[in-house]
Design a protein around this motif. Structure first.
Motif, PDB file in Angstrom:
ATOM      1  N   GLU A 178     -27.946 -10.860   8.504  1.00 59.93           N
ATOM      2  CA  GLU A 178     -27.425  -9.786   7.605  1.00 59.93           C
ATOM      3  C   GLU A 178     -27.031  -8.502   7.999  1.00 59.93           C
ATOM      4  N   HIS A 179     -27.502  -8.099   9.301  1.00 53.48           N
ATOM      5  CA  HIS A 179     -27.191  -7.003   9.942  1.00 53.48           C
ATOM      6  C   HIS A 179     -26.372  -7.085  11.014  1.00 53.48           C
ATOM      7  N   HIS A 180     -25.552  -8.273  11.239  1.00 53.40           N
ATOM      8  CA  HIS A 180     -24.673  -8.448  12.073  1.00 53.40           C
ATOM      9  C   HIS A 180     -23.271  -7.698  11.999  1.00 53.40           C
ATOM     10  N   PRO A 181     -22.679  -7.258  13.074  1.00 51.66           N
ATOM     11  CA  PRO A 181     -21.282  -6.606  12.796  1.00 51.66           C
ATOM     12  C   PRO A 181     -20.436  -7.091  11.977  1.00 51.66           C
ATOM     13  N   LEU A 182     -20.413  -8.405  12.165  1.00 54.41           N
ATOM     14  CA  LEU A 182     -19.389  -9.127  11.327  1.00 54.41           C
ATOM     15  C   LEU A 182     -19.676  -9.634  10.000  1.00 54.41           C
ATOM     16  N   ALA A 183     -20.812  -8.948   9.500  1.00 51.80           N
ATOM     17  CA  ALA A 183     -21.335  -9.372   8.114  1.00 51.80           C
ATOM     18  C   ALA A 183     -20.717  -8.615   6.825  1.00 51.80           C
ATOM     19  N   ASP A 184     -20.036  -7.636   7.201  1.00 57.81           N
ATOM     20  CA  ASP A 184     -19.466  -6.835   6.254  1.00 57.81           C
ATOM     21  C   ASP A 184     -17.938  -7.202   6.019  1.00 57.81           C
ATOM     22  N   ARG A 185     -17.561  -8.464   6.770  1.00 55.18           N
ATOM     23  CA  ARG A 185     -16.250  -9.090   6.434  1.00 55.18           C
ATOM     24  C   ARG A 185     -16.450  -9.836   5.566  1.00 55.18           C
ATOM     25  N   SER A 186     -15.217 -10.230   4.774  1.00 55.71           N
ATOM     26  CA  SER A 186     -15.214 -11.369   3.686  1.00 55.71           C
ATOM     27  C   SER A 186     -14.710 -12.857   4.537  1.00 55.71           C
TER      28      SER A 186
END
Length: 323
Positions: A178-186
């Motif tokens: 959940e804290h991966h740098p890519l996790a905020d992308r759709s």
């Protein structure tokens, strides 16, 4: 090692045609699929069966020896399997319809859909994630039809008189901490996963690993697979602790600390298909079942928070590819 019937049919087709492309056409599958199956068989045996040339293939001495026996064995195998099938039908009763399915969003619904399509009889469902085994069981009349999944360009050879229609494709999603740098992308680009540590199922007969590694190679990298795991919940725990994995609609619920994001650009999409024999008692209902399976899939996909937005545009993913 023991031979599978599908392997004997593959060798027979290549020997008969003398050319991988013509053998692929005779088997109703792509040439790369035949080439890969042959290479895998030769690796298992420890020797080459055919020498490749610009104009086609020529059987080696070992290949010639195998071909002589295949021509005798296959008719006997066909008779044996037909006899077993007839005895099984007598024991089970004529009204039992035997259906197979891979693990997917529609596996739990196919039995009811078949029963509704034929309006009578008992339906027995076998859920098995080995596509090759399901195809062979359809070819040997141990199943009346099967819902399978395949990967574009990596389809399996088909036994004689088996038809397959791919009725839709669906995307693949990546599972991330959940804290991966890519996790905020759709949407996540496959190329952005080049430096990740992957957890995958062990290599099996589905050809997914070939598909994955070829897709990544086209982007200039090779996935670093740190874990092989057959248990979905264990895989999620590995992801929560820093690895990544892959998922499709209908996969188990996520664990706390794990997020799911679709891959961009249709990367690693797969095809859902229905396989049946031309003389199957369910052959007349195939087109109806395909329509019902599409509807069932969309119903299940729209229940997933990740796949719901994608599932609002079904037309772009529906297929009608027959072989």
């Amino acid at each position: 090692m023991g031979f599978e019937v599908r392997q004997l049919r593959l060798v027979a087709a290549i020997g008969r045609e003398g050319n991988l492309s013509r053998a692929a056409s005779a088997l109703g599958v792509s040439q790369p699929a035949v080439s890969c199956q042959l290479s895998r068989l030769e690796k298992q045996l420890g020797y080459r069966l055919f020498e490749r040339h610009d104009s086609g293939v020529i059987a080696t001495a070992m290949g010639e020896a195998l071909l002589r026996r295949v021509d005798s064995v296959l008719p006997l195998m066909d008779d044996l399997l037909s006899d077993i099938d007839q005895r099984a039908m007598i024991n089970a009763g004529p009204s039992v319809l035997r259906v197979g399915a891979v693990c997917s969003a529609i596996a739990g619904r196919i039995g009811g859909l078949v029963a509704g399509a034929v309006q009578g009889g008992t339906v027995s469902v076998q859920i098995d994630d080995c596509v090759l085994r399901l195809i062979d069981m359809v070819g040997d009349r141990r199943l009346d039809l099967a819902a399978i999944k395949e990967y574009p360009g990596y389809e399996h050879p088909l036994p004689p008189d088996v038809r397959v229609t791919a009725f839709m494709a669906d995307p693949t999603a990546v599972l991330l901490p959940e804290h991966h740098p890519l996790a905020d992308r759709s949407l996540v680009e496959l190329a952005d996963l080049r430096d990740e540590s992957w957890v995958l199922h062990p290599v099996d007969s589905s050809r997914f690993h070939e598909y994955l590694f070829a897709s990544c190679a086209a982007l200039g990298f090779r996935p670093s697979v740190s874990h092989h795991c057959t248990n979905e919940q264990a895989s999620l725990q590995v992801v929560r602790n820093g690895a990544i994995s892959l998922s499709q609609a209908g996969s188990p619920a996520l664990a706390p600390g794990v997020v799911c994001r679709l891959l961009a650009g249709n990367a690693l999409s797969r095809k859902h298909a229905l396989a049946w024999r031309v003389d199957s008692p369910l052959a007349p209902a195939a087109s109806t079942l395909i329509s019902e399976l599409r509807s069932a899939y969309w119903h299940e996909a729209r229940r997933s928070p990740v796949f719901a937005d994608w599932a609002r545009d079904p037309q772009s993913w529906e297929l009608s590819e027959s072989r």
